[in-house]
Motif scaffolding. Structure first.
Motif, PDB file in Angstrom:
ATOM      1  N   ARG A 252      -1.000  -7.852  -9.817  1.00 42.17           N
ATOM      2  CA  ARG A 252      -0.503  -8.836  -8.877  1.00 42.17           C
ATOM      3  C   ARG A 252      -0.175  -8.057  -7.658  1.00 42.17           C
ATOM      4  N   GLU A 253       0.926  -7.219  -7.821  1.00 43.26           N
ATOM      5  CA  GLU A 253       1.375  -6.314  -6.556  1.00 43.26           C
ATOM      6  C   GLU A 253       0.524  -5.493  -5.906  1.00 43.26           C
TER       7      GLU A 253
ATOM      8  N   ARG B  87       5.259 -13.184 -14.327  1.00 41.49           N
ATOM      9  CA  ARG B  87       4.207 -12.540 -13.276  1.00 41.49           C
ATOM     10  C   ARG B  87       4.576 -11.291 -12.686  1.00 41.49           C
TER      11      ARG B  87
ATOM     12  N   PHE C  99       6.017  -5.164  -2.851  1.00 36.34           N
ATOM     13  CA  PHE C  99       5.404  -6.422  -2.651  1.00 36.34           C
ATOM     14  C   PHE C  99       5.449  -7.108  -4.106  1.00 36.34           C
TER      15      PHE C  99
ATOM     16  N   HIS D 185       6.325 -11.409   2.538  1.00 31.42           N
ATOM     17  CA  HIS D 185       7.009 -10.634   1.851  1.00 31.42           C
ATOM     18  C   HIS D 185       8.451 -11.177   1.759  1.00 31.42           C
TER      19      HIS D 185
ATOM     20  N   GLN E 290      -2.928  -6.469  -5.581  1.00 32.21           N
ATOM     21  CA  GLN E 290      -3.584  -7.424  -4.691  1.00 32.21           C
ATOM     22  C   GLN E 290      -2.788  -7.739  -3.554  1.00 32.21           C
ATOM     23  N   ASN E 291      -1.396  -7.682  -3.722  1.00 33.70           N
ATOM     24  CA  ASN E 291      -0.534  -8.298  -2.589  1.00 33.70           C
ATOM     25  C   ASN E 291      -0.699  -7.045  -1.649  1.00 33.70           C
TER      26      ASN E 291
ATOM     27  N   ARG F 109       4.429 -18.127  -0.955  1.00 35.70           N
ATOM     28  CA  ARG F 109       3.437 -18.888  -0.228  1.00 35.70           C
ATOM     29  C   ARG F 109       3.782 -20.179   0.231  1.00 35.70           C
TER      30      ARG F 109
ATOM     31  N   HIS G 278      -4.042  -7.445   0.266  1.00 35.79           N
ATOM     32  CA  HIS G 278      -3.978  -8.826   0.994  1.00 35.79           C
ATOM     33  C   HIS G 278      -3.232  -8.485   2.333  1.00 35.79           C
ATOM     34  N   PHE G 279      -1.889  -7.967   2.274  1.00 40.00           N
ATOM     35  CA  PHE G 279      -0.995  -7.663   3.536  1.00 40.00           C
ATOM     36  C   PHE G 279      -1.549  -6.513   4.145  1.00 40.00           C
TER      37      PHE G 279
ATOM     38  N   VAL H 184       6.371 -12.198  -3.553  1.00 40.76           N
ATOM     39  CA  VAL H 184       6.069 -12.792  -2.277  1.00 40.76           C
ATOM     40  C   VAL H 184       5.826 -14.342  -2.492  1.00 40.76           C
TER      41      VAL H 184
ATOM     42  N   LEU I 220       1.723 -16.495   3.883  1.00 43.75           N
ATOM     43  CA  LEU I 220       2.050 -15.635   2.933  1.00 43.75           C
ATOM     44  C   LEU I 220       3.082 -14.450   3.476  1.00 43.75           C
TER      45      LEU I 220
END
Length: 573
Positions: free
Chosen positions: A209-210, A203, A317, A296, A212-213, A322, A216-217, A320, A294
């Motif tokens: 993915r980062e 990942r 990020f 950091h 998207q993080n 969950r 999101h944050f 992360v 969720l």
């Protein structure tokens, strides 16, 4: 090792050799460090000529991972957040792996940008700084200015790093299979550990993915806009191997220190900037845990900035964590158990959230937890040592081989890093008080009518599903039993050595009996055919060899039985 693993072994033969050479060098240095007068104790040296035996075991592990390359460095960084597996001392040493990574040449960075953004990638930028702002095992960061004048940073993946990491994961899988056969290592489940860590490594290779993080944050922390800033990604320039995001300019938290007299200035009723920043950090991160689920996962001082406008900037990020509602509730119950000095409840909660081994000594665990509760359960709120408490609970888990799920371990890592960053700033901060405030809010949410209705609805749906499936499954079991098709699989553990000893004992007995017959019938060739020696004449060579060999094997079996236990249990006849 399975036959299907042979092609992988052959394909990675060169890498296997490199890894084994490094492990051998550092492993022998670890052995030699125990002996002061061995003449070749200083045979293994580092690049500066210092004997490896002079370093601590934890330092040698870190140095070996550094020498093995990016995949092992990243593995070490992940394990740094798993003190329940490696212990707090080694985990603390592995945190140093984030630095001292050699930069990749700028030409390779340009080739990656060209591959990901097209041959005309330079049209998107006014300038790109050749000197990297930061380097890491997976990639490195460069400052840049977009064509529209915005200042950004580029996070660019290293060339061929994906191939290297996938190759090293295959090698790690093979090493784990070998480690499974070593009794001292098998208790930790090396193969299961690699299976857990491999997806995390993979990942890390996907910068999407980062991105998207970050998105999101930015949304989830919007209510803290006056206090916190998360870099904004430039979406049309982000790919799987390139991440372009807003540059945050400020002072690293590591360079900020509180006043020697504490959080507040005695001559002023207003809190100091350091105090306000600490409260913001704690409030934001605990909000992530107790409200968002969720968080950091790496709040070390290098990832936190104090911006010119007084806001907190959060970087990196890529990692992360969950946590679900059940884990949040368990954390709250643990806090209550510690504050109330309830060692029995804490033991039950640790067994619930962790993965205890079958050989767990529950009485020893209870003693350790009783001592832990006695130490930290009586501390006042203002004097609570959260870092010490988290490190001690990590030692207890490591001592008893209790493995935490990945997300629980990430949460533990985040809490230790956060507390360490606050202490690094020199601030006296009541972290337990803030944690209890959030836990109190969550407890109120747990007993709210809305949650109870949602919980009742879930229980009803699960009950309905069970009522539909259970009759059919029970009838199927009864039908199989009536037809004689019902089967039961029994799993055994540690019977291999016992069976091997039994077979070897039977074979040795047969050899002894056959050799005795050879001696009795004077089977040729024979020793002393004419002149007796010490009363022996015509001694069969094959018979004598068999008898002596079988006696040696019998003595070896007796020694093995004596080491593993007695033939009879105490109290048996």
């Amino acid at each position: 090792m399975r036959i299907t693993a042979i092609p992988q072994l052959y394909r990675n033969l060169r890498r296997w050799r490199e890894i084994l050479v490094v492990l051998q060098r550092y492993g022998l240095a670890d052995w030699l460090s125990r002996y002061q007068r061995v003449p070749f104790r200083d045979a293994f040296k580092d690049r500066r000529g210092v004997s490896l035996a002079e370093y601590s075991r934890e330092e040698r592990v870190r140095m070996a991972l550094t020498e093995l390359g990016p995949a092992f460095i990243k593995l070490g960084q992940i394990l740094a957040g798993r003190p329940d597996l490696v212990g707090p001392e080694l985990g603390e040493e592995l945190k140093r792996l984030r630095s001292n990574v050699a930069a990749e040449d700028f030409e390779s960075v340009q080739n990656t940008l060209r591959t990901e953004l097209g041959d005309e990638y330079q049209t998107h930028f006014q300038t790109i700084h050749e000197t990297p702002l930061a380097t890491a095992s997976i990639g490195q960061v460069h400052r840049a200015v977009l064509a529209d004048g915005r200042k950004v940073v580029l996070k660019v993946q290293r060339a061929d790093i994906e191939k290297t990491i996938r190759q090293d994961i295959e090698v790690l899988t093979g090493l784990a299979m070998l480690a499974d056969r070593v009794e001292a290592l098998a208790a930790w489940g090396p193969s299961d550990l690699v299976r857990q860590l491999a997806p995390i490594l993979i990942r890390e290779l996907d910068f999407g993915r980062e991105k998207q993080n970050l998105q999101h944050f930015t949304k989830s922390l919007s209510r803290f806009d006056d206090e916190v800033v998360v870099p904004q990604p430039v979406e049309h320039l982000c790919t799987r191997r390139v991440l372009v995001m807003q540059e945050l300019v400020g002072t690293p938290i590591s360079k900020i220190h509180a006043a020697p007299d504490g959080i507040t200035d005695p001559s002023c009723d207003e809190p100091s900037p350091t105090s306000a920043l600490c409260e913001t950090m704690a409030k934001v991160y605990l909000s992530m845990v107790f409200e968002e689920g969720l968080f950091h996962a790496d709040p070390h001082s290098g990832n936190l900035l104090l911006l010119a406008d007084g806001r907190l900037g959060i970087l990196d990020f890529g990692m992360v964590g969950r946590i679900d509602e059940t884990l949040r509730e368990t954390i709250e119950e643990m806090l209550i158990a510690v504050s109330h000095g309830d060692q029995n409840q804490l033991t039950r909660l640790i067994r619930r959230v962790g993965d205890p081994p079958p050989t767990l000594d529950e009485s020893a665990l209870a003693i350790d937890l009783s001592d832990f509760v006695g130490t930290y359960g009586q501390q006042s709120l203002g004097g609570f040592d959260m870092t010490g408490a988290l490190n001690d609970i990590s030692r207890i888990l490591h001592r008893h081989s209790i493995k935490l799920p990945n997300q629980s371990a990430l949460l533990l890592k985040m809490m230790v890093s956060l507390e360490g960053t606050l202490r690094e700033m020199g601030a006296r901060f009541d972290s337990l008080q803030v944690v209890k405030q959030f836990a109190h809010k969550t407890m109120l949410r747990r007993i709210s009518p809305t949650r109870r209705i949602r919980q009742a609805r879930r229980i009803y749906l699960e009950s309905e599903n069970f009522a539909q499936l259970a009759p059919d499954q029970i009838l199927q079991l009864l039908t199989q039993a009536r037809r004689g098709e019902l089967r039961m699989t029994l799993m055994h553990s540690h019977l291999g050595p016992t069976v091997n000893r039994l077979v070897l004992g039977l074979m040795t007995s047969a050899v002894f009996l056959g050799s005795s017959l050879m001696l009795a019938f004077e089977v040729n060739p024979v020793l002393f055919p004419e002149n007796p020696f010490l009363g022996f004449t015509r001694v069969s060579v094959m018979g004598l060899t068999g008898v002596v060999g079988s006696i040696v094997v019998m003595l070896r079996l007796l020694m093995a039985i004596n080491r593993s236990g007695h033939l009879n249990r105490k109290g048996d006849d």
